[in-house]
Design a protein around this motif. Structure first.
Motif, PDB file in Angstrom:
ATOM      1  N   ASP A 189      -0.991  -5.387   8.672  1.00  0.00           N
ATOM      2  CA  ASP A 189       0.114  -4.442   8.790  1.00  0.00           C
ATOM      3  C   ASP A 189       0.476  -3.796   7.456  1.00  0.00           C
ATOM      4  OD1 ASP A 189       1.017  -6.731   7.629  1.00  0.00           O
ATOM      5  OD2 ASP A 189       2.851  -6.899   8.821  1.00  0.00           O
ATOM      6  N   LEU A 190      -0.449  -3.762   6.507  1.00  0.00           N
ATOM      7  CA  LEU A 190      -0.167  -3.152   5.208  1.00  0.00           C
ATOM      8  C   LEU A 190      -0.057  -1.639   5.338  1.00  0.00           C
ATOM      9  CD1 LEU A 190      -2.562  -5.197   2.887  1.00  0.00           C
ATOM     10  CD2 LEU A 190      -0.121  -5.553   3.282  1.00  0.00           C
ATOM     11  N   LEU A 191       0.728  -1.048   4.429  1.00  0.00           N
ATOM     12  CA  LEU A 191       0.938   0.393   4.428  1.00  0.00           C
ATOM     13  C   LEU A 191       0.669   0.945   3.032  1.00  0.00           C
ATOM     14  CD1 LEU A 191       4.296   0.559   6.443  1.00  0.00           C
ATOM     15  CD2 LEU A 191       1.983   1.005   7.317  1.00  0.00           C
ATOM     16  N   VAL A 192       0.125   2.157   3.000  1.00  0.00           N
ATOM     17  CA  VAL A 192      -0.102   2.828   1.724  1.00  0.00           C
ATOM     18  C   VAL A 192       1.256   3.162   1.102  1.00  0.00           C
ATOM     19  CG1 VAL A 192      -1.048   4.873   0.609  1.00  0.00           C
ATOM     20  CG2 VAL A 192      -2.316   3.762   2.455  1.00  0.00           C
ATOM     21  N   GLY A 193       1.426   2.782  -0.144  1.00  0.00           N
ATOM     22  CA  GLY A 193       2.663   3.045  -0.851  1.00  0.00           C
ATOM     23  C   GLY A 193       3.520   1.824  -1.077  1.00  0.00           C
ATOM     24  N   GLN A 194       3.256   0.720  -0.377  1.00  0.00           N
ATOM     25  CA  GLN A 194       4.085  -0.460  -0.593  1.00  0.00           C
ATOM     26  C   GLN A 194       3.695  -1.143  -1.894  1.00  0.00           C
ATOM     27  OE1 GLN A 194       2.609  -2.866   2.994  1.00  0.00           O
ATOM     28  NE2 GLN A 194       2.957  -4.493   1.498  1.00  0.00           N
ATOM     29  N   LYS A 195       4.671  -1.792  -2.508  1.00  0.00           N
ATOM     30  CA  LYS A 195       4.491  -2.370  -3.838  1.00  0.00           C
ATOM     31  C   LYS A 195       3.669  -3.652  -3.765  1.00  0.00           C
ATOM     32  CE  LYS A 195       7.918  -1.966  -6.606  1.00  0.00           C
ATOM     33  NZ  LYS A 195       9.225  -2.126  -7.291  1.00  0.00           N
ATOM     34  N   VAL A 196       2.785  -3.825  -4.758  1.00  0.00           N
ATOM     35  CA  VAL A 196       1.950  -5.020  -4.845  1.00  0.00           C
ATOM     36  C   VAL A 196       1.970  -5.536  -6.278  1.00  0.00           C
ATOM     37  CG1 VAL A 196       0.417  -4.458  -2.926  1.00  0.00           C
ATOM     38  CG2 VAL A 196      -0.108  -3.605  -5.196  1.00  0.00           C
ATOM     39  N   PHE A 197       1.605  -6.816  -6.441  1.00  0.00           N
ATOM     40  CA  PHE A 197       1.609  -7.481  -7.736  1.00  0.00           C
ATOM     41  C   PHE A 197       0.305  -8.260  -7.889  1.00  0.00           C
ATOM     42  CE2 PHE A 197       5.848  -6.995  -6.117  1.00  0.00           C
ATOM     43  CZ  PHE A 197       6.580  -6.523  -7.192  1.00  0.00           C
ATOM     44  N   ALA A 198      -0.309  -8.140  -9.054  1.00  0.00           N
ATOM     45  CA  ALA A 198      -1.561  -8.846  -9.345  1.00  0.00           C
ATOM     46  C   ALA A 198      -1.313  -9.821 -10.488  1.00  0.00           C
ATOM     47  CB  ALA A 198      -2.664  -7.864  -9.715  1.00  0.00           C
ATOM     48  N   ILE A 199      -1.664 -11.088 -10.279  1.00  0.00           N
ATOM     49  CA  ILE A 199      -1.527 -12.130 -11.296  1.00  0.00           C
ATOM     50  C   ILE A 199      -2.928 -12.655 -11.603  1.00  0.00           C
ATOM     51  CG2 ILE A 199      -0.488 -14.339 -11.909  1.00  0.00           C
ATOM     52  CD1 ILE A 199       1.733 -13.799  -9.988  1.00  0.00           C
ATOM     53  N   GLY A 200      -3.236 -12.781 -12.874  1.00  0.00           N
ATOM     54  CA  GLY A 200      -4.546 -13.276 -13.266  1.00  0.00           C
ATOM     55  C   GLY A 200      -4.617 -13.551 -14.749  1.00  0.00           C
ATOM     56  N   ASN A 201      -5.841 -13.694 -15.242  1.00  0.00           N
ATOM     57  CA  ASN A 201      -6.092 -13.991 -16.651  1.00  0.00           C
ATOM     58  C   ASN A 201      -7.061 -12.971 -17.231  1.00  0.00           C
ATOM     59  OD1 ASN A 201      -4.849 -16.953 -16.869  1.00  0.00           O
ATOM     60  ND2 ASN A 201      -6.003 -16.812 -14.966  1.00  0.00           N
ATOM     61  N   PRO A 202      -6.664 -11.704 -17.356  1.00  0.00           N
ATOM     62  CA  PRO A 202      -7.590 -10.690 -17.867  1.00  0.00           C
ATOM     63  C   PRO A 202      -7.920 -10.916 -19.331  1.00  0.00           C
ATOM     64  CG  PRO A 202      -5.393  -9.783 -17.706  1.00  0.00           C
ATOM     65  CD  PRO A 202      -5.335 -11.156 -17.085  1.00  0.00           C
ATOM     66  N   PHE A 203      -9.210 -10.763 -19.667  1.00  0.00           N
ATOM     67  CA  PHE A 203      -9.693 -10.913 -21.040  1.00  0.00           C
ATOM     68  C   PHE A 203      -9.341 -12.280 -21.619  1.00  0.00           C
ATOM     69  CE2 PHE A 203      -8.655  -6.356 -20.473  1.00  0.00           C
ATOM     70  CZ  PHE A 203      -9.950  -5.851 -20.520  1.00  0.00           C
TER      71      PHE A 203
END
Length: 447
Positions: free
Chosen positions: A234-248
């Motif tokens: 049920d995702l929609l284009v425009g809704q806010k998302v958050f990415a958590i990780g260990n870049p570099f």
């Protein structure tokens, strides 16, 4: 010295009991009434009792006359005791000297010595983001890919890091979910939890076609915090998302963005097989973010960050995440069986460009082993005759009535089927079409 003198002058002003500080409060005297030295009557004022006069009749202040604070200040200065003024001046000089000496000894910047930092006030959306990061960070892990190397001179074998990525805790049994390309080619794997404790990890299983892998660590259950699982249907284009990780290699980084596209399709880094219904986001995803979670505004998992579109290799605002609905089914099979049972036709087909050059639409069968599902059903492969001339094999044009224009269409249809299903494959054989029933089977190495 200029700063010190300014401070001294400031404190002279603040220490003086008669200074005109905006914060200083005057005594609540009824200034509209006269005063006398003798016992005040009902209409007498106590201030005039301090003034020298001989008789009550000659009052220095006319009746019904109000005094403003500056005038009253001058009046009080004129009537002060000289001895008290000398003592007060000495006290002010001593206090200023002590203050100046303390500034020189402590080596404090005079300009910032009395600066008070106001408390930080965050907006409601900022507070929600901070809370989301703090609650989900314990579920995100750091994965190190170690490869065995042999020294050319001593012939000693040692392990060196050849890559790193992110992952997240799936359950309290120690299962860690990440991308397959994060662990590919590793001789050993190490998982670092949020509290910086490191554990050796074992591979439970992986799905190369969908770029998903499951690891397991023997960590105490109290250290394992499973990430909340959401849904991606049920995702929609425009809704806010958050990415958590260990870049570099950086420890636990949060990036934010929105869903910029849905139902995208990318190819698996290992097999080239298409991955459907991929989430596109403009949240910054860089090397090292692979395998990390993509969360919605409630902090629930909606995808695994797996790829970026960038000529330079860094985030360009186009990242891709495998939807959680696809991941959940894969992880359940890997945890239970250690493998994913996916149906196949058992054929090798030509590149799409080669078929386009022939002027036809479909999938050209190059090889159909006799022990495979297509070979058993009678599909014909491409071969050469005794004179070396190329004889084209069957061209698959549809499966179960769904049109097949290229290899991606064929994979997409097979992903919706299960092992043991019987499908009707329509092929173009020579100048006519035929419909052939095929019983789908799992891969040979998964039986």
């Amino acid at each position: 010295m200029a700063a010190s003198s300014s401070l001294i002058s400031t404190h002279f002003h603040s220490f003086s009991p008669l200074s005109r500080s905006p914060n200083r409060k005057f005594l609540p005297f009824p200034l509209s009434k006269p005063f006398s030295r003798q016992k005040p009557a009902a209409s007498a004022s106590p201030i005039l009792s301090l003034l020298p006069h001989k008789t009550q009749k000659r009052s220095l202040i006319p009746q019904q006359r109000a005094f403003c604070p500056p005038c009253l200040h001058k009046l009080l200065l004129a009537t002060r005791n000289p001895f008290s003024s000398v003592v007060e001046s000495l006290l002010i000089v001593c206090a200023s000297a002590v203050l100046s000496l303390s500034l020189f000894i402590a080596d404090v910047d005079p300009a910032s010595a009395f600066v008070v930092t106001p408390p930080k006030k965050l907006q409601s959306d900022e507070l929600a983001t901070v809370q989301l990061f703090q609650e989900n960070t314990p579920s995100v892990v750091y994965i190190t890919n170690l490869a065995a190397r042999q020294d050319a001179f001593t012939l000693d074998v040692f392990e060196v890091p050849q890559g790193s990525g992110s992952g997240f805790v799936w359950d309290t049994d120690g299962h860690i979910v990440t991308n397959y390309h994060v662990i590919r080619g590793a001789s050993d794997l190490r998982v670092t939890l949020a509290d910086q404790s490191t554990y050796d990890a074992k591979v439970v299983g992986f799905d190369q076609d969908k770029d998903v892998a499951v690891l397991r660590v023997d960590a105490p259950k109290e250290k394992l915090r499973p990430i909340p699982i959401g849904q991606s249907a049920d995702l929609l284009v425009g809704q806010k998302v958050f990415a958590i990780g260990n870049p570099f290699g950086l420890d636990h980084t949060l990036t934010t963005g929105v869903i910029s596209g849905l139902r995208r399709e990318i190819s698996s880094a290992a097999t080239g097989r298409p991955i459907q219904d991929v989430i596109q986001t403009d949240a910054a995803i860089n090397p090292g973010n692979s395998g990390g979670p993509l969360l919605d505004s409630t902090g629930r998992l909606i995808g695994i960050n797996t790829a970026i579109y960038s000529p330079s290799g860094a985030s360009s605002g186009v990242g891709f995440s495998i939807p959680v609905d696809t991941v959940s089914g894969i992880v359940d099979q890997l945890v239970k069986f250690g493998k994913v049972t996916r149906p196949i036709l058992g054929i090798k087909f030509a590149p799409d460009q080669s078929v386009e050059q022939l002027g036809v639409s479909g999938v050209l069968v190059l090889d159909a082993p006799a022990n495979g599902p297509a070979g058993k059903a009678g599909l014909l492969p491409t071969k050469r005759d005794t004179y070396g001339r190329l004889i084209l094999g069957d061209i698959i044009t549809s499966v179960n009535g769904k049109k097949v224009s290229n290899g991606s269409d064929l994979y997409r249809i097979l992903d919706q089927c299960k092992v043991g299903d019987k499908v009707i494959v329509e092929v173009l054989r020579g100048d006519h079409k035929e419909k052939i029933p095929v019983l789908l089977e799992p891969k040979a190495d998964e039986t």
